[in-house]
Write a protein that holds these residues in place. Structure first.
Motif, PDB file in Angstrom:
ATOM      1  N   ASP A   1       0.766  -1.436  -0.062  1.00 53.45           N
ATOM      2  CA  ASP A   1      -0.046  -0.097   0.015  1.00 53.45           C
ATOM      3  C   ASP A   1       0.798   1.358   0.079  1.00 53.45           C
ATOM      4  O   ASP A   1       0.645   2.136  -0.652  1.00 53.45           O
ATOM      5  N   ALA A   2       1.920   1.303   0.762  1.00 56.61           N
ATOM      6  CA  ALA A   2       2.806   2.417   0.738  1.00 56.61           C
ATOM      7  C   ALA A   2       3.458   2.767  -0.660  1.00 56.61           C
ATOM      8  O   ALA A   2       3.730   3.773  -1.008  1.00 56.61           O
ATOM      9  N   GLY A   3       3.398   1.613  -1.458  1.00 51.98           N
ATOM     10  CA  GLY A   3       4.265   1.778  -2.819  1.00 51.98           C
ATOM     11  C   GLY A   3       3.341   2.335  -3.815  1.00 51.98           C
ATOM     12  O   GLY A   3       3.753   2.717  -5.141  1.00 51.98           O
ATOM     13  N   TRP A   4       1.957   2.882  -3.572  1.00 49.10           N
ATOM     14  CA  TRP A   4       1.269   3.663  -4.492  1.00 49.10           C
ATOM     15  C   TRP A   4       1.176   4.983  -4.119  1.00 49.10           C
ATOM     16  O   TRP A   4       1.211   5.573  -3.168  1.00 49.10           O
ATOM     17  N   PRO A   5       1.341   5.846  -5.093  1.00 49.98           N
ATOM     18  CA  PRO A   5       1.371   7.070  -5.024  1.00 49.98           C
ATOM     19  C   PRO A   5      -0.196   7.748  -5.155  1.00 49.98           C
ATOM     20  O   PRO A   5      -0.985   7.071  -5.450  1.00 49.98           O
ATOM     21  N   VAL A   6      -0.208   8.695  -4.054  1.00 50.88           N
ATOM     22  CA  VAL A   6      -1.353   9.381  -3.851  1.00 50.88           C
ATOM     23  C   VAL A   6      -1.660  10.570  -4.679  1.00 50.88           C
ATOM     24  O   VAL A   6      -2.730  11.078  -4.688  1.00 50.88           O
ATOM     25  N   GLU A   7      -0.600  11.166  -4.882  1.00 46.82           N
ATOM     26  CA  GLU A   7      -0.586  12.233  -5.650  1.00 46.82           C
ATOM     27  C   GLU A   7       0.542  12.557  -6.759  1.00 46.82           C
ATOM     28  O   GLU A   7       1.826  12.195  -6.338  1.00 46.82           O
ATOM     29  N   ILE A   8       0.346  13.040  -7.695  1.00 46.49           N
ATOM     30  CA  ILE A   8       1.506  13.200  -8.836  1.00 46.49           C
ATOM     31  C   ILE A   8       1.138  14.568  -9.466  1.00 46.49           C
ATOM     32  O   ILE A   8       0.060  14.661 -10.082  1.00 46.49           O
ATOM     33  N   THR A   9       2.056  15.373  -9.315  1.00 49.31           N
ATOM     34  CA  THR A   9       1.744  16.886  -9.640  1.00 49.31           C
ATOM     35  C   THR A   9       3.095  17.241 -10.366  1.00 49.31           C
ATOM     36  O   THR A   9       4.238  17.391 -10.170  1.00 49.31           O
TER      37      THR A   9
ATOM     38  N   GLY B   1       3.446  12.017  -4.236  1.00 50.16           N
ATOM     39  CA  GLY B   1       3.212  11.954  -2.784  1.00 50.16           C
ATOM     40  C   GLY B   1       2.888  10.407  -2.466  1.00 50.16           C
ATOM     41  O   GLY B   1       2.284   9.956  -3.468  1.00 50.16           O
ATOM     42  N   TRP B   2       3.270   9.714  -1.560  1.00 49.96           N
ATOM     43  CA  TRP B   2       3.281   8.360  -1.430  1.00 49.96           C
ATOM     44  C   TRP B   2       2.086   8.106  -0.303  1.00 49.96           C
ATOM     45  O   TRP B   2       2.075   8.768   0.796  1.00 49.96           O
ATOM     46  N   ALA B   3       1.517   6.827  -0.235  1.00 49.93           N
ATOM     47  CA  ALA B   3       0.652   6.398   0.470  1.00 49.93           C
ATOM     48  C   ALA B   3       1.458   6.244   2.112  1.00 49.93           C
ATOM     49  O   ALA B   3       0.557   6.544   3.120  1.00 49.93           O
ATOM     50  N   ASP B   4       2.505   6.019   2.035  1.00 49.12           N
ATOM     51  CA  ASP B   4       3.191   6.003   3.429  1.00 49.12           C
ATOM     52  C   ASP B   4       3.382   7.364   4.201  1.00 49.12           C
ATOM     53  O   ASP B   4       4.282   7.583   5.334  1.00 49.12           O
ATOM     54  N   GLY B   5       2.996   8.362   3.381  1.00 48.38           N
ATOM     55  CA  GLY B   5       3.389   9.965   3.850  1.00 48.38           C
ATOM     56  C   GLY B   5       4.664  10.566   3.200  1.00 48.38           C
ATOM     57  O   GLY B   5       4.825  11.797   3.320  1.00 48.38           O
ATOM     58  N   ALA B   6       5.494   9.652   2.522  1.00 49.02           N
ATOM     59  CA  ALA B   6       6.599  10.232   1.915  1.00 49.02           C
ATOM     60  C   ALA B   6       6.398  11.046   0.748  1.00 49.02           C
ATOM     61  O   ALA B   6       5.177  10.809   0.108  1.00 49.02           O
ATOM     62  N   ARG B   7       7.153  12.032   0.505  1.00 48.32           N
ATOM     63  CA  ARG B   7       6.909  12.950  -0.709  1.00 48.32           C
ATOM     64  C   ARG B   7       8.297  13.344  -1.465  1.00 48.32           C
ATOM     65  O   ARG B   7       9.145  13.557  -0.621  1.00 48.32           O
ATOM     66  N   HIS B   8       8.284  13.107  -2.705  1.00 48.55           N
ATOM     67  CA  HIS B   8       9.668  13.232  -3.418  1.00 48.55           C
ATOM     68  C   HIS B   8       9.172  14.266  -4.553  1.00 48.55           C
ATOM     69  O   HIS B   8       8.244  14.656  -5.025  1.00 48.55           O
ATOM     70  N   GLU B   9      10.301  15.181  -4.661  1.00 48.29           N
ATOM     71  CA  GLU B   9      10.386  16.319  -5.936  1.00 48.29           C
ATOM     72  C   GLU B   9      11.446  15.627  -6.937  1.00 48.29           C
ATOM     73  O   GLU B   9      12.714  15.739  -6.458  1.00 48.29           O
ATOM     74  N   LEU B  10      11.142  15.405  -7.895  1.00 49.31           N
ATOM     75  CA  LEU B  10      11.886  14.800  -9.072  1.00 49.31           C
ATOM     76  C   LEU B  10      12.299  15.628 -10.184  1.00 49.31           C
ATOM     77  O   LEU B  10      11.206  16.142 -10.711  1.00 49.31           O
TER      78      LEU B  10
ATOM     79  N   ASP C   1       9.431  10.086 -25.261  1.00 49.12           N
ATOM     80  CA  ASP C   1       8.274   9.846 -24.429  1.00 49.12           C
ATOM     81  C   ASP C   1       8.195   8.130 -24.484  1.00 49.12           C
ATOM     82  O   ASP C   1       7.098   7.666 -24.319  1.00 49.12           O
ATOM     83  N   THR C   2       9.230   7.245 -24.718  1.00 49.93           N
ATOM     84  CA  THR C   2       9.060   6.005 -24.578  1.00 49.93           C
ATOM     85  C   THR C   2       9.361   5.343 -23.264  1.00 49.93           C
ATOM     86  O   THR C   2       9.364   4.228 -23.265  1.00 49.93           O
ATOM     87  N   GLY C   3       9.675   6.058 -22.170  1.00 52.59           N
ATOM     88  CA  GLY C   3       9.857   5.669 -21.016  1.00 52.59           C
ATOM     89  C   GLY C   3       8.620   5.352 -20.037  1.00 52.59           C
ATOM     90  O   GLY C   3       7.871   6.213 -20.065  1.00 52.59           O
ATOM     91  N   ILE C   4       8.506   4.169 -19.364  1.00 53.14           N
ATOM     92  CA  ILE C   4       7.201   3.952 -18.747  1.00 53.14           C
ATOM     93  C   ILE C   4       7.668   3.845 -17.248  1.00 53.14           C
ATOM     94  O   ILE C   4       8.823   3.071 -16.784  1.00 53.14           O
ATOM     95  N   TYR C   5       7.196   4.856 -16.344  1.00 56.38           N
ATOM     96  CA  TYR C   5       7.685   4.996 -15.043  1.00 56.38           C
ATOM     97  C   TYR C   5       6.657   4.290 -14.060  1.00 56.38           C
ATOM     98  O   TYR C   5       5.718   4.855 -13.828  1.00 56.38           O
ATOM     99  N   THR C   6       7.281   3.005 -13.801  1.00 54.87           N
ATOM    100  CA  THR C   6       6.310   2.228 -12.725  1.00 54.87           C
ATOM    101  C   THR C   6       6.432   2.993 -11.527  1.00 54.87           C
ATOM    102  O   THR C   6       7.394   3.759 -11.155  1.00 54.87           O
ATOM    103  N   TRP C   7       5.521   2.582 -10.472  1.00 58.17           N
ATOM    104  CA  TRP C   7       5.487   3.363  -9.210  1.00 58.17           C
ATOM    105  C   TRP C   7       6.851   3.014  -8.355  1.00 58.17           C
ATOM    106  O   TRP C   7       7.406   3.727  -7.876  1.00 58.17           O
TER     107      TRP C   7
END
Length: 120
Positions: A4-12, A23-32, A85-91
């Motif tokens: 469950d933690a491996g699912w993003p809850v927000e992508i902006t 933003g991730w289900a476990d509360g982590a947030r990353h700026e990439l 545009d050919t990269g698939i970025y999995t969770w």
């Protein structure tokens, strides 16, 4: 990390397209950064079909993300300003970018230096 933690809850995507916030289900947030996501794209064009075939992509300092497209329930496809545009970025790949991004970027800069290339 639980499943469950491996699912993003927000992508902006930032207004200027230079950063993707996850933003991730476990509360982590990353700026990439768009640059890191582009130069380490999971596409065969960049990664090849084996580690020996990996390409160091120069000149992407100013690349931006133009679109984020959902791929099923497991990934996104990023469309970059340079047409890539050919990269698939999995969770799990996005999470790795977030957790290991600084080390990945340092390795990228070292590879550029070894090959006499620049970020542009």
């Amino acid at each position: 990390m639980t499943d469950d933690a491996g699912w993003p809850v927000e992508i902006t995507l930032s207004r200027d397209g230079r950063r993707l916030a996850v933003g991730w289900a476990d509360g982590a947030r990353h700026e990439l950064s768009a640059e890191l996501l582009r130069v380490e794209s999971p596409s065969a064009e960049v990664q090849g079909h084996s580690p020996e075939q990996k390409t160091t992509v120069p000149g992407k300092r100013n690349v931006t993300i133009r679109d984020v497209q959902q791929v099923g329930s497991y990934a996104v496809r990023l469309v970059f300003s340079d047409g890539h545009d050919t990269g698939i970025y999995t969770w799990s790949a996005l999470r790795r970018f977030g957790d290991e991004g600084a080390e990945m970027f340092s390795a990228y800069e070292a590879a550029l230096a070894r090959q006499g290339l620049s970020r542009g």
